[in-house]
Design a protein around this motif. Structure first.
Motif, mmCIF file in Angstrom:
data_model
loop_
_atom_site.group_PDB
_atom_site.id
_atom_site.type_symbol
_atom_site.label_atom_id
_atom_site.label_comp_id
_atom_site.label_asym_id
_atom_site.label_seq_id
_atom_site.Cartn_x
_atom_site.Cartn_y
_atom_site.Cartn_z
ATOM 1 N N ARG A 342 14.249 11.803 -21.471
ATOM 2 C CA ARG A 342 15.149 12.948 -21.509
ATOM 3 C C ARG A 342 16.191 13.005 -20.393
ATOM 4 N N LYS A 343 16.799 11.877 -20.102
ATOM 5 C CA LYS A 343 17.838 11.892 -19.076
ATOM 6 C C LYS A 343 19.007 12.764 -19.507
ATOM 7 N N HIS A 344 19.213 12.898 -20.824
ATOM 8 C CA HIS A 344 20.307 13.737 -21.313
ATOM 9 C C HIS A 344 20.067 15.209 -21.044
ATOM 10 N N ARG A 345 18.831 15.580 -20.725
ATOM 11 C CA ARG A 345 18.503 16.991 -20.496
ATOM 12 C C ARG A 345 18.434 17.338 -19.020
ATOM 13 N N GLU A 346 18.759 16.398 -18.158
ATOM 14 C CA GLU A 346 18.706 16.665 -16.716
ATOM 15 C C GLU A 346 19.756 17.700 -16.313
ATOM 16 N N CYS A 347 20.949 17.606 -16.905
ATOM 17 C CA CYS A 347 21.984 18.635 -16.760
ATOM 18 C C CYS A 347 22.434 18.847 -15.318
ATOM 19 N N ASN A 348 22.556 17.785 -14.572
ATOM 20 C CA ASN A 348 22.959 17.913 -13.172
ATOM 21 C C ASN A 348 24.475 18.079 -13.085
ATOM 22 N N LEU A 349 24.937 19.269 -12.713
ATOM 23 C CA LEU A 349 26.366 19.534 -12.573
ATOM 24 C C LEU A 349 26.818 19.018 -11.212
ATOM 25 N N SER A 350 27.899 18.236 -11.172
ATOM 26 C CA SER A 350 28.319 17.657 -9.890
ATOM 27 C C SER A 350 29.826 17.445 -9.851
ATOM 28 N N ALA A 351 30.338 17.330 -8.622
ATOM 29 C CA ALA A 351 31.746 17.032 -8.371
ATOM 30 C C ALA A 351 31.798 15.879 -7.383
ATOM 31 N N SER A 352 32.785 14.990 -7.526
ATOM 32 C CA SER A 352 32.821 13.800 -6.671
ATOM 33 C C SER A 352 34.243 13.314 -6.462
ATOM 34 N N ILE A 353 34.391 12.452 -5.452
ATOM 35 C CA ILE A 353 35.664 11.792 -5.175
ATOM 36 C C ILE A 353 35.365 10.367 -4.717
ATOM 37 N N ILE A 354 36.191 9.405 -5.141
ATOM 38 C CA ILE A 354 36.038 8.020 -4.716
ATOM 39 C C ILE A 354 37.417 7.374 -4.628
ATOM 40 N N GLY A 355 37.553 6.468 -3.676
ATOM 41 C CA GLY A 355 38.839 5.774 -3.565
ATOM 42 C C GLY A 355 38.914 4.933 -2.305
ATOM 43 N N PRO A 356 40.010 4.174 -2.185
ATOM 44 C CA PRO A 356 41.079 4.091 -3.169
ATOM 45 C C PRO A 356 40.665 3.234 -4.364
ATOM 46 N N ALA A 357 41.390 3.374 -5.456
ATOM 47 C CA ALA A 357 41.007 2.722 -6.706
ATOM 48 C C ALA A 357 40.862 1.218 -6.564
ATOM 49 N N GLN A 358 41.770 0.602 -5.805
ATOM 50 C CA GLN A 358 41.763 -0.860 -5.700
ATOM 51 C C GLN A 358 40.554 -1.378 -4.924
ATOM 52 N N SER A 359 39.811 -0.482 -4.253
ATOM 53 C CA SER A 359 38.649 -0.907 -3.459
ATOM 54 C C SER A 359 37.321 -0.490 -4.071
ATOM 55 N N ILE A 360 37.355 0.168 -5.206
ATOM 56 C CA ILE A 360 36.117 0.649 -5.817
ATOM 57 C C ILE A 360 35.217 -0.528 -6.179
ATOM 58 N N GLN A 361 33.964 -0.413 -5.790
ATOM 59 C CA GLN A 361 32.974 -1.461 -6.021
ATOM 60 C C GLN A 361 31.587 -0.836 -6.046
ATOM 61 N N PRO A 362 30.558 -1.556 -6.487
ATOM 62 C CA PRO A 362 29.201 -1.005 -6.457
ATOM 63 C C PRO A 362 28.768 -0.662 -5.039
ATOM 64 N N LEU A 363 28.056 0.447 -4.882
ATOM 65 C CA LEU A 363 27.550 0.882 -3.582
ATOM 66 C C LEU A 363 26.073 0.542 -3.495
ATOM 67 N N ARG A 364 25.690 -0.123 -2.404
ATOM 68 C CA ARG A 364 24.317 -0.634 -2.297
ATOM 69 C C ARG A 364 23.555 -0.071 -1.110
ATOM 70 N N ASN A 365 24.195 0.730 -0.279
ATOM 71 C CA ASN A 365 23.495 1.330 0.846
ATOM 72 C C ASN A 365 22.797 2.607 0.394
ATOM 73 N N ILE A 366 21.574 2.785 0.879
ATOM 74 C CA ILE A 366 20.720 3.869 0.401
ATOM 75 C C ILE A 366 21.149 5.209 0.997
ATOM 76 N N VAL A 367 21.264 6.215 0.131
ATOM 77 C CA VAL A 367 21.573 7.575 0.555
ATOM 78 C C VAL A 367 20.240 8.285 0.817
ATOM 79 N N GLU A 368 20.076 8.798 2.013
ATOM 80 C CA GLU A 368 18.794 9.361 2.428
ATOM 81 C C GLU A 368 18.616 10.790 1.894
ATOM 82 N N MET A 369 17.358 11.203 1.772
ATOM 83 C CA MET A 369 17.052 12.568 1.352
ATOM 84 C C MET A 369 17.621 13.567 2.338
ATOM 85 N N GLU A 370 17.658 13.204 3.615
ATOM 86 C CA GLU A 370 18.201 14.105 4.629
ATOM 87 C C GLU A 370 19.655 14.456 4.356
#
Length: 597
Positions: A342-370
């Motif tokens: 049921r990932k479709h039912r998670e319903c997590n509302l979010s807003a984000s920003i990323i850039g610049p476009a020419q540098s967008i790539q996969p992110l591999r560093n872990i975001v901590e719970m803190e």
């Protein structure tokens, strides 16, 4: 105003009824009667205007979401006179147990006991246990597939009936197909059937010895109806839908139906993003500046779902006070699991920003719970120094209130006011270019369960528009006929924005979009050979970064020599722990057998 008008008109009528003739009454109170007549005409005009502004059935058919839990149909409220099609069905059966039987108890008792359970096999197990709210016990999940009822093609029929169970319209057949899409044409783009065992009182993060709190759960999830789905409308005397499934034929579910004549909002869902902070005279934002955006959620007719300046609190959402149907995160009460639940039912509302476009790539560093529980509302996902790209995200309500409230016995954060704005602090060393700002959300209203997303662009440090270069593509080869990226998942077809939020999270290591894509396509009904990397990757070099997460998000095993060197597989999504995103070596795996390159 309406009360005043009514009073004036009644006064005029009283004069007409005091024994005087009509002519005498008009002579006695010509101004009063004229005022009454004028206000009556105005009131009639207002009523006509109000009627025109009332939400009416929309011309486009609306997709309905049907749900049955342990044999009980979730009541359905719909707009009378509307045309519909079935877009989503969720069936669930669950039992509890005090001993570890896998999911064998489901074949003996419960709503799915009559199904063909032969062939059931353990498909995946997640040895990464999650800490429970009591902070002392852990939960383990095991995932089962291959039961005959999961593999065999089946049909669901939906029949509208009146209060006495008599048909009020035609039967709607829905083909659920089989696990292999190529062998059987079905009516839904996504089809998932599985069983899950939950062990909820494991004594440690690695052992469930002595556990006695088990739940066995079976799920049917079909959604995203294919192009050309059967449409229908409900007669006024319809009071229920009878849902019959050939896997347990002869025991239809009953879903109560209430048809409402008028509603506050219309069907449909749209999102607006407006920069509150104006750019500089040249139309750009300076590195180091703070930029605030306003998000506005609307129905399909453009009407606001909330007052400007504020959104519902989380407790208002939990208590069912959000009439507009705007959804917030539901994972505390209805846990979602990538691919399996049921990932479709998670319903997590979010807003984000990323850039610049020419540098967008996969992110591999872990975001901590803190980072989710810290003082800042926006969470830093990527930095130019560490990740080569800037990325920030914010849940709504903010994570420090949303997740912080879950750890606070008073849940004070869940009562905190929620703004309809979010602010991002651009780094001082922000690379010039085009930055992508995205808001995603979900709305459930009068039977319609629909996602929406919106992305806008801003220029940082330069007026020159820059473009992203994606390393994968060809998605539209398979994602067609109702499965387009603009309809599935977050209803977001701009894949450049995915990396913003889909980084490895300390509490959800399978966050990266590459991990999820590999896992879902390797376990799902992907038409092309799995080893054929060229089906999605556009260049061979994009397949040559080797890590546990890259390989074991698709492969379920690796050679004994790898076990000796890199350790056993410990995580069904990424292979290991926090080290899973580090590159193993640059010397091996330059080619993949059958890759197509």
């Amino acid at each position: 105003m309406k009360g005043i008008r009514r009073g004036v008109w009644l006064a005029a009528l009283a004069l007409l009824g005091t024994g005087c003739g009509e002519r005498e009454a008009l002579e006695l109170a010509p101004g009063l009667v004229a005022q009454a007549q004028a206000q009556t005409e105005e009131a009639q005009a207002d009523t006509q205007t109000e009627d025109l502004m009332k939400p009416r059935p929309v011309a486009k058919p609306v997709g309905l979401a049907l749900e049955v839990d342990n044999g009980v149909g979730t009541p359905l409220r719909v707009r009378a006179g509307q045309t519909f099609f079935i877009n989503q069905i969720d069936l669930r059966a669950a039992i509890t147990a005090t001993e570890d039987r896998g999911v064998d108890g489901l074949r003996r008792t419960g709503d799915f006991a009559s199904l063909a359970w032969q062939g059931t096999a353990l498909a995946d197990a997640d040895p990464t246990f999650s800490l429970n709210a009591d902070q002392t016990t852990y939960t383990r999940r095991r995932f089962y597939r291959s039961s005959h009822w999961m593999q065999k093609p089946s049909i669901i029929t939906v029949m509208p009936v009146d209060a006495r169970g008599r048909p009020t319209g035609r039967v709607i057949p829905l083909n659920l197909g089989s696990e292999d899409r190529r062998k059987f044409s079905d009516d839904f783009f996504i089809r998932r059937m599985r069983a899950i065992q939950w062990t909820r009182d494991c004594g440690s993060a690695t052992s469930c010895a002595g556990a006695h709190a088990f739940e066995e759960e079976a799920l049917v999830e079909v959604r995203n109806a294919r192009t050309g789905a059967t449409t229908f409308s409900l007669s006024p005397d319809t009071r229920a839908l009878l849902v019959d499934w050939t896997a347990r034929s002869g025991a239809p579910y009953r879903i109560p139906v209430e048809q409402v004549q008028s509603s506050t909002w219309s069907y449909g869902f749209n999102i607006d993003i407006t920069p509150v902070t104006p750019p500089r005279a040249d139309g750009t934002y300076a590195p180091g500046s703070e930029v605030t955006f306003r998000m506005t959620f609307r129905d399909g007719a453009g009407k606001r779902l909330h007052p400007e300046g504020s959104l519902p609190t989380y407790n208002e959402f939990l208590s069912g006070q959000v009439e507009s149907g705007l959804q917030y995160y539901r994972g505390f009460s209805d846990a979602a699991t990538t691919y399996y639940r049921r990932k479709h039912r998670e319903c997590n509302l979010s807003a984000s920003i990323i850039g610049p476009a020419q540098s967008i790539q996969p992110l591999r560093n872990i975001v901590e719970m803190e980072d989710f529980l810290g003082p800042e509302e926006s969470i830093s996902i990527g930095t130019p120094e560490r990740d080569g790209v800037y990325a920030q995200a914010m849940t709504v309500p903010p994570a420090n209130k949303l997740f912080g409230g879950a750890y606070d016995p008073t849940h004070a954060g869940w009562d905190a006011p929620v703004r309809d704005t979010f602010t991002n602090k651009l780094p001082l060393n922000a690379e010039p270019g085009t930055y992508l700002v995205t808001v995603k959300a979900r709305r459930i209203y009068l039977g319609e369960d629909v996602a929406a997303s919106r992305t806008i662009e801003i220029q940082v440090g330069t007026r020159q528009h820059t473009e992203v270069e994606l390393t994968t593509g060809k998605c539209a080869t398979c994602h067609t006929e109702g499965g387009e990226l603009g309809k599935v998942l977050h209803a977001l077809d701009n894949r450049a924005t995915c990396a913003t939020c889909h980084a490895p999270l300390a509490f959800e290591l399978e966050g990266p979009i590459a991990v999820r894509t590999h896992f879902v396509h390797s376990r799902g009904r992907f038409d092309a050979p799995l080893q054929q990397c060229s089906s999605c990757h556009v260049k061979q070099e994009t397949t040559q970064r080797t890590s546990k997460s890259a390989c074991l998000s698709c492969h379920t095993s690796y050679p004994e020599s790898h076990v000796q060197k890199f350790g056993p597989i410990q995580h069904m999504y990424v292979g290991g722990g926090r080290e899973s995103f580090q590159q193993c070596t640059g010397a091996c795996h330059k080619t993949h057998p059958g890759s197509g390159f």
